[in-house]
Enzyme design. Structure first.
Site, PDB file in Angstrom:
ATOM      1  CG  ASP A  34      -1.968  -1.090   1.158  1.00  0.00           C
ATOM      2  OD1 ASP A  34      -2.287  -1.529   0.035  1.00  0.00           O
ATOM      3  OD2 ASP A  34      -2.458  -1.510   2.207  1.00  0.00           O
ATOM      4  CE1 TYR A  77     -18.571  -6.899  -1.220  1.00  0.00           C
ATOM      5  CE2 TYR A  77     -17.727  -8.663   0.143  1.00  0.00           C
ATOM      6  CZ  TYR A  77     -17.629  -7.872  -0.978  1.00  0.00           C
ATOM      7  OH  TYR A  77     -16.604  -8.068  -1.860  1.00  0.00           O
ATOM      8  CD  GLU A  85     -13.284 -11.023   0.213  1.00  0.00           C
ATOM      9  OE1 GLU A  85     -12.042 -11.016   0.121  1.00  0.00           O
ATOM     10  OE2 GLU A  85     -14.022 -10.347  -0.532  1.00  0.00           O
ATOM     11  CB  CYS A  98      23.697 -12.573 -11.411  1.00  0.00           C
ATOM     12  SG  CYS A  98      24.581 -13.831 -12.369  1.00  0.00           S
ATOM     13  NE  ARG A 146     -10.525  -8.306  -7.409  1.00  0.00           N
ATOM     14  CZ  ARG A 146      -9.914  -7.483  -6.584  1.00  0.00           C
ATOM     15  NH1 ARG A 146     -10.578  -6.491  -6.022  1.00  0.00           N
ATOM     16  NH2 ARG A 146      -8.647  -7.656  -6.263  1.00  0.00           N
ATOM     17  CD  GLU A 178     -20.263  -3.837   4.378  1.00  0.00           C
ATOM     18  OE1 GLU A 178     -20.955  -4.819   4.682  1.00  0.00           O
ATOM     19  OE2 GLU A 178     -20.466  -3.153   3.361  1.00  0.00           O
ATOM     20  CE  LYS A 202      -5.832  -3.131   3.348  1.00  0.00           C
ATOM     21  NZ  LYS A 202      -5.024  -3.236   2.144  1.00  0.00           N
ATOM     22  CE  LYS A 210      -9.954  -4.565   1.627  1.00  0.00           C
ATOM     23  NZ  LYS A 210      -9.091  -5.769   1.599  1.00  0.00           N
ATOM     24  CB  SER A 214      -9.478  -3.087  -6.380  1.00  0.00           C
ATOM     25  OG  SER A 214      -8.924  -2.154  -7.279  1.00  0.00           O
ATOM     26  CG  LEU A 215     -13.105  -1.041  -2.292  1.00  0.00           C
ATOM     27  CD1 LEU A 215     -13.559  -1.334  -0.869  1.00  0.00           C
ATOM     28  CD2 LEU A 215     -14.124  -0.173  -3.001  1.00  0.00           C
ATOM     29  CG  ASP A 219      -7.107 -11.179   4.663  1.00  0.00           C
ATOM     30  OD1 ASP A 219      -7.069 -10.917   3.456  1.00  0.00           O
ATOM     31  OD2 ASP A 219      -6.095 -11.440   5.333  1.00  0.00           O
ATOM     32  CB  CYS A 242      26.257 -18.748 -11.861  1.00  0.00           C
ATOM     33  SG  CYS A 242      26.278 -16.937 -11.966  1.00  0.00           S
ATOM     34  CB  CYS A 273      25.556 -14.950  -8.859  1.00  0.00           C
ATOM     35  SG  CYS A 273      24.036 -15.847  -9.211  1.00  0.00           S
ATOM     36  CE  LYS A 307     -19.778  -1.096   0.673  1.00  0.00           C
ATOM     37  NZ  LYS A 307     -20.065  -2.434   0.139  1.00  0.00           N
ATOM     38  CB  CYS A 335      23.137 -16.964 -14.036  1.00  0.00           C
ATOM     39  SG  CYS A 335      22.531 -17.304 -12.355  1.00  0.00           S
TER      40      CYS A 335
END
Length: 664
Positions: free
Chosen positions: A36, A222, A170, A420, A135, A112, A308, A114, A81-82, A116, A405, A402, A284, A425
Site C-alpha cells: 500500500d 455484502y 467474500e 548477476c 473476481r 463494515e 486498512k 473488510k 478494487s477499492l 480477508d 553461479c 551470485c 461506502k 546463470c
C-alpha cells in the site's frame, strides 16, 4: 525528471511482481502495508506527472489475474478494487471528494469489516444458483461454481425468483479451520498455507470439489447488485438476510466521518477475538442513488474506500540472511527467522529487499529484530533490536557473488539493486524460461517451474527456442520423472498452439527489462511486426505513448546484442509468429487508436461501458486531464475536468460526437 522516471519504474516493477505473487501464485512476497505504501507513492507521483502514466502501471489495473485451469466468465459489471485510507485525515479527504460531486445533498455511510478472503460473485437465475465466479482480473473471473456449491453458508436456491440476481461477497476460511488444515498438511508432509486468505484461495481453485468440501469454506455476502430494487445498501443487506445469506453483524450506518472513525476503532478492538481474519474496514455511501453521481476512477469507485488497519509488529531472532536471483539477475535478500505468531499465522521468513536496506538498518545475523505484518502476507524485517547482545554480533556484508553461479555481482548506476550479469546463470535461465511460458506471455500449459528445472537439469532446454524443439525428445520426456505420456502429449500440443500467438505475447515473453505486458501490446500495435521494432531508433520509440526514454533505451539495447538477434532469427525459423494479429473485439479507427481519453460527467450509460468501447479501438482511458490527453469525453455536469481541458485546449467530445466518430 530522470530520477522521477526511475523511481516510478522501480515502483511499478515491484508492485507488478508483488501483485503476481499475491494474486496468481498465492505466495505473497510482502505485507499489505509495504504494498500500500508503494502504491500510494506511485499514485502521488503519477498525479504530479500524469504524462508518465503508462498502461502497464498498477494504478491502471483493476485487479488480479484469471487462472488458466478454470473456464472464464465475463462479469456483467466489473468487480472493481477499492482505494485505501490509513487514518482519519484520509477519510476526511475521501468525504471532501464526495462533497465536490454532491454538494448540498444529505447522505450517510455504511461501515463494515473488510473480510480477508477471496472475492466472489454469485449469480442466481430464477432462484437457483447458476454461477459462482471469482473476481479474476475484474473483467473476467474464474467459474468455480462446483466448489462454491460446497460452501454451506451459500444457499443453492433463494426466494427471489427473478430472471437474474447477482450478489457479491467474500469467501474465507475461519481461523479454527485454518489451524486444522495446516496441522493436517504437516502430518501429510505437505507445504503449509501462509495464511487463511491463501488457504481459501487455494481451496476455491481446487479442480476436485471434494477437497473444497472437506475444508469447510465460509462466506459473508455484502453487495446486492440490483440497485433499482433498494435505495440503500443497508436495506439490501436486510434483504440478503431474508434469503438466508450470511451478512456480517458488525456493519453499521454512520452519519458522518467522525462516527465512521469511531466505529472503525470499535471493530479494531474486536479484531483479535473474531473467528475470521479482517485486514480493515470498508466505508461506502449508504445511498445507492448517489453512486453514479459520485462516479468512478478507472480502478475503483469514488463512493467507497477501504480503511486498512496498521501493521502488527513482533520481535523474534534473525537466524540467517540468504539471497536469491531472479530472471533479470536481480538479487533479493531474505531473512530466516525463529518462528513467531503474527496476525494469526506462524512466520519463519521475511523479505529484506536489497543489500542497502540491510546495511542502512545495520541488521545483524543472530540478533533480535522487529518484524511487521499487515495480517496477510510474508512480513518485512523493520529494524534490529539494539540490546546488550547486538553490538557483539558481526556486521553483515553484502554478497559479492551470485548465489547460484558465483559470478561477480554488479550494480546499475542510480539503482540500489545488485545484479548477476552472467547470461548463462542457471537460475536466471530457468526463471527466464518460466516467464516466457507464463500466461501473459506465450501461455504454454504444463511447463511449471518444477518441470522447467527438470528439463534444464536434463539438458533438454537452455533457451526459449529449445522449448520448440522438445518434440524431438518425446520418448525421453515420457520417461522423465512424473511426466508420463498424456502430460507430454498435452505439453507438446500447447507448445505447438503457442506458435500462433500474436506478437505482443512473444515480445513480453522475451523478458526485455522494463517492458511489461501493456508496453509489449503498445509496441506490437504500433509497429505490427518484430522486424520493425528491432530496427526502430531510440528517438522514434521515445515518442510512442507509454514508452518513454527508459523503456526505449532498454528495447534498443536488447536488440544490439548479437545473441538476442540470433534468438529472434531462430524463433522465426521455428515458425513462431512475429506479426501483430490483434485480439478479439479490437477495432481500428485512426482517430481513436493509440489516443488517450478522459471520461467525465453523466453519460447515457455507465462510464465503464465507454471505457470498454474505447479500449476495443486500442485507445487508452486515463483519469487525469493533462497536456498529453487527446480527447475529453464529456457528459452532463462535467465539472472541473471540463474546465481544465478547455484551458489546455484539449479536444472535447459530447457523447453524440463520440458515437458519430466511431460510426455508431
Amino acid at each position: 525528471m530522470k530520477q522521477i522516471i526511475e523511481k516510478i519504474n522501480k515502483l511499478k516493477e515491484n508492485l507488478n511482481k508483488w501483485g503476481h505473487a499475491y494474486y496468481v501464485l498465492d505466495k505473497p512476497l510482502v505485507d499489505d502495508s509495504e504494498y500500500d505504501k508503494s502504491l500510494n507513492e506511485l499514485i502521488k507521483l503519477e498525479s504530479q506527472y500524469p504524462q508518465l502514466i503508462t498502461l502497464d502501471s498498477p494504478t491502471q489495473k483493476v485487479g488480479g489475474v484469471v487462472m488458466d485451469k478454470f473456464e472464464k466468465y465475463k462479469h456483467k459489471q466489473p468487480m472493481l478494487s477499492l482505494a485505501n485510507a490509513f487514518n482519519e485525515e484520509d477519510l476526511e479527504n475521501f468525504n471532501d471528494q464526495i462533497l465536490k460531486e454532491i454538494e448540498n445533498k444529505k447522505y450517510n455511510f455504511f461501515v463494515e469489516p473488510k473480510i480477508d478472503g477471496l472475492s466472489i460473485s454469485l449469480i442466481y437465475k430464477n432462484g437457483n444458483l447458476f454461477k459462482g465466479v471469482t473476481r479474476g482480473d475484474g473483467i473476467y473471473g474464474e467459474d468455480v461454481t462446483s466448489n462454491v456449491k460446497t460452501i454451506k453458508s451459500i444457499p443453492l436456491s433463494i426466494s427471489d425468483k427473478s430472471e437474474y440476481v447477482e450478489i457479491r461477497g467474500e469467501v474465507f476460511l475461519s481461523k479454527n479451520e485454518f489451524e486444522k488444515l495446516n496441522k493436517q498438511r504437516l502430518l501429510n508432509d505437505e507445504e503449509i498455507f501462509a495464511n487463511p486468505r491463501n488457504a481459501a484461495a487455494g481451496t476455491l481453485r481446487q479442480l476436485d470439489s471434494s477437497i473444497a468440501s472437506s475444508r469447510k469454506l465460509d462466506a459473508f455476502l455484502y453487495y446486492f447488485m440490483d440497485r433499482e430494487k433498494f435505495h440503500t445498501h443497508s436495506d439490501s443487506l436486510k434483504y440478503l438476510e431474508t434469503m438466508n445469506f450470511k451478512v456480517n453483524s458488525l456493519g453499521k450506518i454512520c452519519n458522518n466521518i467522525k462516527e465512521v472513525y469511531e466505529h472503525i476503532q470499535t471493530i479494531l478492538l474486536q479484531r483479535e477475538k473474531l473467528e475470521y481474519e479482517i485486514d480493515g474496514v470498508v466505508v461506502k455511501i449508504n445511498d445507492f442513488d448517489l453512486y453514479e453521481k459520485v462516479g468512478y476512477t478507472a480502478k475503483s469507485p469514488k463512493w467507497a474506500i477501504a480503511f486498512k488497519f496498521p501493521a502488527e509488529t513482533k520481535q523474534t531472532k534473525l537466524k540467517n540472511i540468504f539471497s536469491t536471483v531472479g530472471r533479470t539477475g536481480r538479487i533479493t535478500y531474505n531473512a530466516s527467522l525463529e518462528p513467531v505468531q503474527i496476525a494469526g499465522t506462524t512466520v519463519q521468513a521475511a523479505t529484506l529487499h536489497n543489500a542497502d536496506f540491510i546495511i542502512q538498518r545495520d541488521i545483524r545475523i543472530g540478533g533480535e529484530v522487529k518484524v511487521k505484518k499487515a495480517g496477510d502476507i510474508i512480513p518485512e524485517v523493520i529494524s534490529p533490536i539494539q540490546d546488550e547482545n547486538y553490538f557483539s554480533l558481526k556486521k553483515w556484508k553484502e554478497e559479492k557473488k551470485c548465489p547460484q553461479c558465483h559470478s561477480i555481482l554488479e550494480r546499475v548506476e542510480g539503482e540500489v539493486d545488485q545484479y548477476c550479469i552472467n547470461s548463462q546463470c542457471p537460475r536466471k535461465i530457468v526463471r527466464g524460461l518460466e516467464h516466457f511460458v507464463s500466461r501473459d506471455a506465450m501461455n504454454i500449459e504444463g511447463l511449471s517451474i518444477k518441470i522447467i528445472e527438470k528439463l534444464y537439469d536434463n539438458k533438454f532446454v537452455s533457451t526459449v527456442s529449445d522449448i520448440y524443439k522438445l518434440n524431438k525428445f518425446r520418448q525421453q520426456l515420457i520417461e522423465l520423472d512424473k511426466m508420463g505420456e498424456k502430460s507430454v502429449k498435452n505439453l507438446l500440443e500447447s507448445i505447438e498452439i503457442s506458435k500462433a500467438n500474436s506478437l505482443e505475447k512473444l515480445f513480453f515473453g522475451l523478458g526485455i527489462r522494463h517492458v511489461g505486458k501493456k508496453t509489449a501490446k503498445t509496441l506490437a500495435l504500433s509497429f505490427k511486426n518484430i522486424d520493425k521494432i528491432s530496427t526502430i531508433t531510440f528517438e522514434e520509440l521515445e515518442q510512442i505513448n507509454d514508452v518513454g526514454p527508459i523503456v526505449a533505451k532498454s528495447v534498443c539495447d536488447w536488440f544490439t546484442i548479437k545473441q538476442n538477434r540470433e534468438l529472434i532469427k531462430e524463433l522465426n525459423e521455428l515458425k513462431i509468429n512475429m506479426q501483430y494479429l490483434g485480439n478479439e473485439g479490437t477495432k481500428n479507427n485512426d482517430k481513436i487508436t493509440l489516443k488517450s481519453f478522459v471520461i467525465t460527467g453523466t453519460l447515457s450509460k455507465p462510464r465503464n461501458y465507454f471505457k470498454d468501447l474505447l479500449e476495443e479501438y486500442g485507445a487508452k482511458v486515463i483519469d487525469t486531464v493533462s497536456k498529453k490527453t487527446d480527447f475529453l469525453l464529456a457528459g452532463n455536469e462535467a465539472g472541473s475536468k471540463l474546465e481544465k481541458a478547455q484551458k489546455l485546449g484539449i479536444n472535447i467530445l459530447s457523447e453524440e460526437q463520440f458515437l458519430e466518430m466511431i460510426g455508431e
